[in-house]
Design an enzyme around this catalytic site. Sequence first.
Site, PDB file in Angstrom:
ATOM      1  N   PRO A  14      -4.935  61.776 -40.223  1.00 34.71           N
ATOM      2  CA  PRO A  14      -3.933  62.140 -40.739  1.00 34.71           C
ATOM      3  C   PRO A  14      -3.556  62.938 -41.527  1.00 34.71           C
ATOM      4  O   PRO A  14      -3.604  63.027 -42.758  1.00 34.71           O
ATOM      5  CB  PRO A  14      -2.721  61.109 -40.797  1.00 34.71           C
ATOM      6  CG  PRO A  14      -3.153  60.262 -41.456  1.00 34.71           C
ATOM      7  CD  PRO A  14      -4.954  60.188 -41.342  1.00 34.71           C
ATOM      8  N   CYS A  39       0.882  59.449 -49.887  1.00 36.29           N
ATOM      9  CA  CYS A  39       0.530  60.708 -49.575  1.00 36.29           C
ATOM     10  C   CYS A  39       1.983  60.533 -51.149  1.00 36.29           C
ATOM     11  O   CYS A  39       2.904  60.435 -51.846  1.00 36.29           O
ATOM     12  CB  CYS A  39       1.355  61.214 -48.924  1.00 36.29           C
ATOM     13  SG  CYS A  39       2.135  63.271 -49.021  1.00 36.29           S
ATOM     14  N   LYS A  51      -1.906  52.451 -44.736  1.00 36.34           N
ATOM     15  CA  LYS A  51      -2.986  53.198 -45.411  1.00 36.34           C
ATOM     16  C   LYS A  51      -2.721  54.242 -47.000  1.00 36.34           C
ATOM     17  O   LYS A  51      -0.862  54.642 -47.115  1.00 36.34           O
ATOM     18  CB  LYS A  51      -3.263  54.967 -45.112  1.00 36.34           C
ATOM     19  CG  LYS A  51      -4.279  55.978 -45.067  1.00 36.34           C
ATOM     20  CD  LYS A  51      -4.384  56.774 -44.289  1.00 36.34           C
ATOM     21  CE  LYS A  51      -5.686  57.811 -44.972  1.00 36.34           C
ATOM     22  NZ  LYS A  51      -5.192  58.200 -46.024  1.00 36.34           N
ATOM     23  N   HIS A  77      -7.896  55.233 -48.984  1.00 35.52           N
ATOM     24  CA  HIS A  77      -7.771  56.417 -49.626  1.00 35.52           C
ATOM     25  C   HIS A  77      -8.726  56.119 -50.947  1.00 35.52           C
ATOM     26  O   HIS A  77      -7.594  55.804 -52.146  1.00 35.52           O
ATOM     27  CB  HIS A  77      -7.324  57.005 -50.005  1.00 35.52           C
ATOM     28  CG  HIS A  77      -7.804  59.147 -49.607  1.00 35.52           C
ATOM     29  ND1 HIS A  77      -6.808  60.012 -49.664  1.00 35.52           N
ATOM     30  CD2 HIS A  77      -9.036  59.502 -50.870  1.00 35.52           C
ATOM     31  CE1 HIS A  77      -7.390  60.915 -50.619  1.00 35.52           C
ATOM     32  NE2 HIS A  77      -8.534  60.414 -50.546  1.00 35.52           N
TER      33      HIS A  77
END
Length: 335
Positions: A21, A105, A143, A175
């Site tokens: 994404p 994020c 995530k 990540h």
Amino acid sequence: MTAVVSAPLAGNSAKTLSVAPMLDWTDRHCRYFLRLICPSCVLYTEMIHTSALVLGKSPERYLAFTAAEQPLILQLGGDDPEAMARAAVLARDYGYAGVNLNVGCPSTRVQRGNFGACLMLAPALVREIVDALAGSGLPVSVKHRLGLDRQEDYGQLADFVAQVAAGSCRHFVVHARNAWLRGLSPAANRTIPPLRWDWVARLKEDFPGLRFELNGGLDTVPKVELQLSRVDGVMIGRAAYHRPLFLTELELALGRRQAPVRRAEVFAALLAYSEDWGAALPAPRLTRHLHGFFFGEPGANAWRQFLGCARPDQSAAQFFRENSARLAQFGLTPQ
């Protein structure tokens, strides 16, 4: 396109190949384009905050997609379990294949909202959110990053996974960098914190009953093949956007296709798609995603310059039709 790849990776049938994404990039038009190139990929939406869905007047604006994009996962941002539960029900009703919680994020806006990477400090809340999402009946994944700022503690990462996995989550997309909440922009956070792929492989060893997908720095076939021998899947980010035919190379390596994709066939399908949209799809909204279509090939600069001529007052279909002679120079002739 030509590609030199090794023999298909053994035992890859259960391995996931997905496209990350990416905010402002993986909108529905980008996803349709990538699906034409990579039929086996799992695709993700951009991160959508739950308030846009449960408080906004038009969830359709955020949730609508084309059936061809499936399997498609809705990525959600937020920290309110009740709102997450409602958003997940919407995702189910719209037909999404699953929901993913963003715990990675690092942007300033996200920090002010106390979600994204900040949630790594609150594994109990993440577990509560995951359980709320799972109430929809959809598969749920998280995530996340390896840690925050310059903290380098595998034990804390493993504890985060263990606490979240005590709830309904069995799928983690990692990540493999830290998120630096201070001193780095979101763009720099994708390149400067060091990669630690071995930590993700170690998570798989320590939690064999969970599914781990690796994201970060995977930009060659050998890198992907190595990591797929250690984890359950790989997620490709910027490389998929800037070099979309890289996904074809990966499908070849995984034995999921027998020949490289033909650009002319992809373009023909994209032209039909743009004609279906008509005036509702301004040319730049589609062409901005196509800059990497000829990456690494002669004429790549000319292709990007051509796309730069698209005007907002043109539909994508009109732009292509009016430039048939120019397209022919790239072997892409509208029928």
